[in-house]
Design a protein around this motif. Structure first.
Motif, PDB file in Angstrom:
ATOM      1  N   LYS A 112       0.833  -1.209   0.000  1.00 41.89           N
ATOM      2  CA  LYS A 112       0.000   0.000   0.000  1.00 41.89           C
ATOM      3  C   LYS A 112       0.868   1.260   0.000  1.00 41.89           C
ATOM      4  N   GLN A 114       3.939   1.567  -1.161  1.00 39.43           N
ATOM      5  CA  GLN A 114       4.568   1.693  -2.474  1.00 39.43           C
ATOM      6  C   GLN A 114       3.575   2.229  -3.500  1.00 39.43           C
ATOM      7  N   ASP A 115       2.331   1.768  -3.428  1.00 38.11           N
ATOM      8  CA  ASP A 115       1.302   2.266  -4.350  1.00 38.11           C
ATOM      9  C   ASP A 115       1.061   3.763  -4.150  1.00 38.11           C
ATOM     10  N   GLN A 116       1.017   4.199  -2.908  1.00 37.46           N
ATOM     11  CA  GLN A 116       0.822   5.620  -2.626  1.00 37.46           C
ATOM     12  C   GLN A 116       1.997   6.445  -3.132  1.00 37.46           C
ATOM     13  N   GLU A 117       3.206   5.927  -2.973  1.00 34.22           N
ATOM     14  CA  GLU A 117       4.392   6.640  -3.475  1.00 34.22           C
ATOM     15  C   GLU A 117       4.338   6.746  -4.988  1.00 34.22           C
ATOM     16  N   ARG A 118       3.913   5.704  -5.688  1.00 34.89           N
ATOM     17  CA  ARG A 118       3.799   5.743  -7.145  1.00 34.89           C
ATOM     18  C   ARG A 118       2.750   6.765  -7.576  1.00 34.89           C
ATOM     19  N   GLU A 119       1.640   6.793  -6.883  1.00 29.99           N
ATOM     20  CA  GLU A 119       0.581   7.750  -7.206  1.00 29.99           C
ATOM     21  C   GLU A 119       1.071   9.195  -7.009  1.00 29.99           C
ATOM     22  N   ASN A 120       1.820   9.431  -5.945  1.00 31.06           N
ATOM     23  CA  ASN A 120       2.350  10.762  -5.687  1.00 31.06           C
ATOM     24  C   ASN A 120       3.372  11.176  -6.739  1.00 31.06           C
ATOM     25  N   LYS A 121       4.153  10.232  -7.248  1.00 31.90           N
ATOM     26  CA  LYS A 121       5.143  10.532  -8.289  1.00 31.90           C
ATOM     27  C   LYS A 121       4.444  10.868  -9.619  1.00 31.90           C
ATOM     28  N   ASN A 122       3.358  10.165  -9.900  1.00 33.38           N
ATOM     29  CA  ASN A 122       2.639  10.353 -11.169  1.00 33.38           C
ATOM     30  C   ASN A 122       1.834  11.653 -11.194  1.00 33.38           C
ATOM     31  N   LYS A 123       1.592  12.266 -10.091  1.00 37.29           N
ATOM     32  CA  LYS A 123       0.789  13.505 -10.056  1.00 37.29           C
ATOM     33  C   LYS A 123       1.557  14.711 -10.441  1.00 37.29           C
TER      34      LYS A 123
END
Length: 123
Positions: A112, A114-123
């Motif tokens: 979870k 790691q998923d949040q970190e990926r979402e924050n990078k993609n924004k």
């Protein structure tokens, strides 16, 4: 017959928990929890599963030795409270399901995060 075995298992679990907390004075057994009891069909053997709060192998060995030493006394005290013809022979095994569940929970939390970190990078 299966229903009777379940009732006896529940009674053994309840009584062994009381015996451990009230009658057994071994300091090695102070922080264990009995999690389950499984009896054979003829009620001659009862496998008692216990859990520890620690993962220390030395502590595990101490607890196993303490349980082995107290097995006779526990069986004797169990015989005074149970209403079965023959008190089952007690076999103690470490229950690793709590530790396994904790490990799975940690892995899920990591995914979870790691998923949040990926979402924050993609924004």
């Amino acid at each position: 017959m299966k229903h009777r075995i379940g009732r006896v298992e529940g009674e053994i679990l309840r009584e062994l928990t009381k015996i451990l907390h009230k009658d057994i004075r071994d300091p090695r057994l102070s922080d264990i929890t009995i999690t389950a009891v499984e009896c054979t069909n003829d009620l001659s053997y009862a496998t008692v599963y216990y859990s520890l709060l620690t993962e220390d192998p030395a502590k595990e060995k101490e607890v196993a030795e303490g349980l082995d030493k107290a097995k006779g006394m526990m069986r004797h005290l169990l015989g005074q409270t149970l209403t079965v013809y023959k008190v089952p022979e007690l076999i103690f095994k470490r229950d690793t399901s709590v530790a396994y569940g904790s490990k799975i929970d940690n892995l899920i939390n990591q995914v979870k995060k790691q998923d949040q970190e990926r979402e924050n990078k993609n924004k």
